[in-house]
Enzyme design. Structure first.
Site, PDB file in Angstrom:
ATOM      1  CG  ASP A 137       9.390  -8.324   6.612  1.00  0.00           C
ATOM      2  OD1 ASP A 137       8.488  -7.470   6.551  1.00  0.00           O
ATOM      3  OD2 ASP A 137      10.386  -8.321   5.871  1.00  0.00           O
ATOM      4  CD  GLU A 167       4.886  -7.734   4.710  1.00  0.00           C
ATOM      5  OE1 GLU A 167       4.628  -6.654   4.144  1.00  0.00           O
ATOM      6  OE2 GLU A 167       6.011  -8.008   5.147  1.00  0.00           O
TER       7      GLU A 167
END
Length: 592
Positions: A259, A292
């Site tokens: 993330d 990401e």
């Protein structure tokens, strides 16, 4: 024999045999540390070099323990493997070898076969409820389940990005053995399982590191979540790398999605992370590492990481489908179809150009294969960060959504679906938490303040309509519909497209490359890719309510068309996507 976490762990409680556990805590700011076990048993840990406290004692799987810092404060183990009473309760010793794996010969699947389905375990009802959905998803054509973060968070409900104890799977979802069972059952159906992991911050409640390991964080740099984690320190790097190795080896996840790595303020950590993870994977086993990354660092995708979530592609498509142009969509509101064309032909839209704030963003990406990019129309962020959590079924014409879905599922990029999407779900996906009252007030007010700059929420009364994240009703309103409530025509549509992907696209993705993407109208384009077998995949896409002129390929090459409208000569109907597969040695178009 598979690797186990106790073969490389420096942090946490490691079982040395059935009755002996080694405890290790990095606490450079503590004077003394004790392990406090059941029945008031206390073991002083020996202080070693570089702030480590270690010791071993009689204990077994299922033993509950805390650390006592300086004889005063009881804290959970930051590397706890399970928290049966939540983030503030005792930690549990877990035996990583206890689960009897039924599919121990599973080696995973290559990345190009990925069709990813993002899941929130809590909304689905826990690990056991996810298991019930696996046969349906496998039959649909899904090849990988991606679980949103599992690290123990405060309370019973959370997206997972407020995790305080990243080694401990959330107690309200089920036991560690039930998580193993989910992964084992998925492997038996040919499904891979990925996990979303959060290494850029800790949640606001339940993280005690500042009490005894302030060196875990930097005083000079901050992120949207607080002080930046100090990845310059070996102990900190090891903490997160060992976490990744635990998920991959003890639980046998097939990959990780990292993330928001743009918030990891250390250029070397990701490369070190990749190298240590790859070295631990035995030959023949497929493990995926996905990013990401708002910085669009194409250099990380060339040799290190398998793919990146392509927000550029989503944002361009979202503007074309909905007309929305506020916040980050403003970067895609002008020349939207040109930006989508660049995404389909080169990967990233932003490859060093300045964004709306004048900041250069991205690196050249045209040299990367299409499979380096994960494309999606919806995910937890893009739906849940909306004020009311609306899905695309409530934001654009269904015919336009069918056309965009055709592009998503038949382009050479790796497709990702968000749970419920395959059934045309209209249930919202809202932001939800379960914090104590004081923090709940701050989160609710902060959430509503985020939307003050939007036209629809310019006054306080409008912002008050935004759901309170902390109420159980917000969580319950976000539950997807399964399985009989799902829209069967939508499911049939997704199943048909995924059958075509498996039959005609997946096998030929290795070696594929983009040829060109040409704009043919304000909301229409033609994109072509040379697949690995030499054939040419062509997608003609029109997201406009009007037909547009287009030199269409011969009907003998047509693979799929999503529209019910009749085709006029040399016209692409409104809201349509026509997919063609041309034989090998098809000439590439000439360019000016």
């Amino acid at each position: 024999m598979p690797l186990r976490s106790d073969q490389f762990a420096t942090h946490g409680a490691v079982m040395l045999d059935d009755n002996t556990v080694r405890f290790a805590l990095w606490a450079p700011n503590a004077h003394s540390v004790e392990v406090c076990l059941q029945a008031d048993r206390r073991l002083p840990l020996q202080r070693g070099a570089d702030g480590w406290f270690r010791g071993r004692c009689l204990a077994n799987a299922g033993s509950r323990y805390r650390y006592c810092i300086n004889g005063e404060q009881l804290v959970p183990d930051p590397a706890s493997r399970f928290q049966p009473e939540g983030v503030h309760g005792p930690s549990l010793v877990v035996d990583p070898t206890a689960y009897p794996w039924q599919h121990s010969d599973w080696q995973g699947r290559p990345w190009h076969q990925a069709v990813i389905y993002e899941v929130h375990v809590g909304l689905m009802g826990g690990y056991s409820a996810v298991i019930e959905q696996l046969p349906r998803l496998a039959a649909l054509g899904i090849t990988a389940i991606e679980l949103m973060p599992l690290g123990q968070f405060p309370g019973e409900r959370n997206w997972g990005y407020d995790g305080a104890l990243p080694f401990a799977p959330q107690h309200s979802y089920g036991s560690p053995q039930q998580l193993c069972q989910l992964i084992d059952q998925a492997h038996g159906l040919g499904l891979m399982v990925l996990l979303d992991v959060v290494y850029n911050h800790f949640g606001p409640d339940g993280n005690y590191l500042n009490h005894y390991a302030r060196d875990f964080f930097r005083d000079d740099r901050h992120t949207p979540w607080g002080a930046a984690i100090d990845f310059r320190r070996r102990q900190v790097r090891d903490f997160f790398i060992e976490n990744a190795l635990m998920w991959l080896h003890d639980y046998r996840f097939d990959g990780l999605r990292l993330d928001a790595v743009h918030a990891i303020d250390d250029p070397d950590f990701l490369l070190s992370f990749n190298q240590r993870v790859r070295r631990s994977i035995p030959s023949g086993r497929h493990v995926w590492l996905v990013l990401e990354n708002e910085h669009n660092q194409a250099s990380l995708l060339k040799n290190a990481f398998d793919g990146q979530w392509n927000d550029d592609g989503h944002n361009a498509l979202h503007v074309l489908l909905t007309g929305e142009d506020e916040a980050y969509y403003a970067d895609y509101s002008q020349a939207s179809i040109e930006k989508l064309a660049r995404c389909l032909s080169q990967g990233f839209v932003f490859q060093g150009e300045p964004d709306r704030n004048g900041h250069p963003r991205g690196e050249p990406s045209a040299h990367l294969p299409p499979s380096a990019f994960v494309l999606f129309l919806q995910n937890h962020d893009q739906v849940g960060n909306r004020a009311h959590g609306e899905r695309l079924t409530r934001l654009c014409p269904p015919q336009a959504l069918r056309a965009a879905t055709t592009l998503l599922l038949l382009s050479p990029m790796i497709p990702l679906l968000f749970m419920g999407e395959e059934g045309g779900s209209e249930q919202p996906f809202l932001f939800f938490t379960d914090h104590h009252p004081q923090l709940a007030d701050a989160v609710r007010n902060g959430r509503r303040a985020e939307f003050a700059g939007f036209k629809a929420f310019s006054d306080a009364a409008q912002r008050a309509t935004i759901a309170d994240p902390n109420t159980p009703a917000t969580f319950n309103a976000s539950r997807p519909q399964w399985p009989d409530e799902l829209n069967r025509p939508w499911q049939a549509f997704y199943r048909q497209l995924l059958q075509l992907r498996h039959q005609h696209v997946i096998a030929h993705l290795p070696g594929s490359r983009a040829i060109a993407a040409e704009v043919i109208a304000e909301k229409a384009l033609t994109a072509r890719w040379r697949l690995g077998d030499g054939s040419v995949l062509r997608i003609d896409l029109n997201l406009d309510a009007r037909a547009v002129p287009c030199a269409l390929p011969e009907t003998s090459s047509w693979l799929f068309c999503c529209t019910v409208d009749a085709f006029a000569a040399n016209q692409l109907p409104a809201y349509s996507a026509l997919v063609s597969l041309l034989p090998p040695h098809t000439p590439e178009p000439a360019h000016d």
